[in-house]
Design an enzyme around this catalytic site. Structure first.
Site, PDB file in Angstrom:
ATOM      1  CD  GLU A 236      46.882   2.198  40.591  1.00 36.98           C
ATOM      2  OE1 GLU A 236      47.227   1.199  41.273  1.00 36.98           O
ATOM      3  OE2 GLU A 236      47.383   2.483  39.514  1.00 36.98           O
ATOM      4  CB  CYS A 270      49.389  -1.655  39.580  1.00 37.56           C
ATOM      5  SG  CYS A 270      48.272  -0.659  38.565  1.00 37.56           S
TER       6      CYS A 270
END
Length: 466
Positions: A236, A270
């Protein structure tokens, strides 16, 4: 990491004032070896456990997280600067994830029958793989680890956490959470090692797989190491999420959500909205309202409940962000508000809104801006908005604002992202698969069984009558 006389050490530093919070010794080779042995041994027992003790452990994790709320939240705030109200919300989110897997995990792991039509009995069993190494970042120091650990440990795997060095205290507290919840020694283990050492451990025979949340550069290194070892990996990575506002959007609500989507956690996420792509018809009004709201955010000490914007996690990260803003201005972007680092101790940066053009080469349009900086760009129509949204190496989350649901469904199909949130900000949720495409990574976390699959052996058992 810093070295002193004697054992190597790592410091966690309060980004609000630059003071050392705590100093920790880095694990020796012997300590690392003992930790991996312990985890591998614990897996041998844990893998055979029925569902009841696994559910009990997850319920216990939720209970301990809530019981340790004050200590956990204050450690998060001191180590990486998160406002205390957001830190408390992070603790509760972790507890809810543990509750979710306690309640639903048994169903996710149930064997699945396959009818082959030829009389054979076929069942797909979901077996745990082993010890999973988790390399986690500092921006959500509790949630990033828990969102990986709850499905992985529920599935019967053991979990070894290598946390970011500046949030070492958070990593050690999470180990205590699992211990107090009743986990056998080694089911959840935190090791204090460098990033380079963690990459080396991927090839260790006791490690069955690896999950990383971090930069795309870190993802390349970990992905290469996992590939050489032929081990499953979930990556990720970064994001440059678009926040698309069409002419029929509820503008008042869009602006309200946009401020949270960009500046929550001081913009260090993010899945934070980073590029605000607005059609020309409503661009001026959106830009003015958005910049005014950003300017009003209360910057202050992380432990003050009134604080809305804390410091960035480290001064070097603040300096890097300031450089991106300066370079963007030199490339023609216009600073609407902010754009300065206050002349005071700590890793502070003003909430900043920058206006750029759709064809701009400004870094705020091309790079992942990890901090309180938003880029607003005007486009002609929905086609131009989607094209610009896709003009990125990343493809993690996205937010699309329109009151026409059929239009949203049609446009979502063309957006290159792992997640599309319509009339809402991108957010992680234990019930929803989380992950991206392109340089935002591979694999999925959360989402019930989705978060378990990467580290399960989907074993087919085929029985033929003789």
């Amino acid at each position: 990491m810093s070295a002193t006389a004697g054992p190597a050490t790592v410091e966690s530093i309060d980004p609000a004032n630059g003071e050392v919070v705590e100093t920790y010794e880095i694990f020796s080779e012997g300590q690392i070896d003992a930790a991996l042995d312990l985890a591998h041994s614990a897996f041998g027992e844990w893998r055979r456990s029925p569902w009841a003790p696994r559910a009990e452990l997850m319920s216990g994790v939720a209970r301990e997280l809530r019981a340790m709320d004050d200590e956990l939240a204050e450690t998060v705030s001191r180590e990486m600067g998160k406002p205390i109200t957001e830190a408390r919300a992070e603790v509760e989110k972790c507890a809810k994830a543990a509750d979710y897997y306690a309640e639903h995990g048994e169903g996710f792991l149930a064997p699945e029958a396959i009818d082959t039509g030829d009389g054979r009995k076929v069942a797909v069993h979901k077996r745990p793989l082993g010890v999973v190494l988790a390399i986690m970042p500092w921006n959500y120091p509790l949630w990033q680890a828990i969102r990986a650990a709850t499905p992985i440990v529920s599935a019967g795997n053991a979990f070894v956490l290598k946390h970011a060095s500046n949030v070492t205290g958070c990593g050690l507290l999470l180990e205590r959470v699992f211990e107090q919840a009743g986990a056998a020694d080694g089911v959840f283990k935190t090791i204090v090692v460098s990033g380079r050492k963690a990459s080396e451990l991927i090839g260790d025979r006791r490690i069955a797989g690896v999950t990383l949340t971090g930069s795309d550069a870190a993802g390349v290194a970990v992905g290469e190491a996992a590939g050489r070892a032929i081990k499953p990996v979930v990556l990720e990575l970064g994001g440059s999420d678009p926040f698309i506002v069409l002419e029929d959007a509820n503008l008042e609500k869009a602006v309200e959500v946009a401020v949270t989507a960009r500046f929550q956690n001081t913009g260090q996420s993010c899945i934070a909205a980073k590029r605000f792509i607005v059609v020309e018809a409503v661009a001026e009004e959106f830009e003015e309202r958005f910049a005014a709201a950003a300017k009003q955010l209360r910057r202050g000490a992380p432990l003050d409940p009134e604080t809305q914007l804390g410091p960035m996690a480290r001064e070097d990260l603040r300096d890097e962000l300031a450089g991106i803003v300066r370079a963007s201005e030199a490339a023609g972007a216009r600073i609407i508000t902010g754009g300065e680092a206050p002349d005071e101790k700590g890793a502070w940066y003003e909430p900043t809104v920058v206006s750029a053009t759709h064809d701009s080469q400004a870094p705020v349009m091309r790079e992942e801006t990890f901090g309180p900086v938003a880029a607003v760009v005007r486009v002609a129509d929905e086609a131009a908005a989607v094209a610009l949204a896709n003009e990125s190496e990343f493809g993690l989350g996205s937010s699309l604002w329109t009151q026409d649901h059929e239009r949203a469904e049609r446009l979502a199909a063309d957006i290159e992202a792992g997640m599309v949130f319509v009339n809402a900000m991108t957010a992680s949720d234990p019930r929803i698969p989380f992950g991206g495409v392109k340089r935002s990574g591979i694999g999925r976390e959360l989402g019930g069984e989705f978060g378990m699959r990467a580290f399960l052996n989907m074993q087919s058992v085929v029985t033929t009558e003789v």
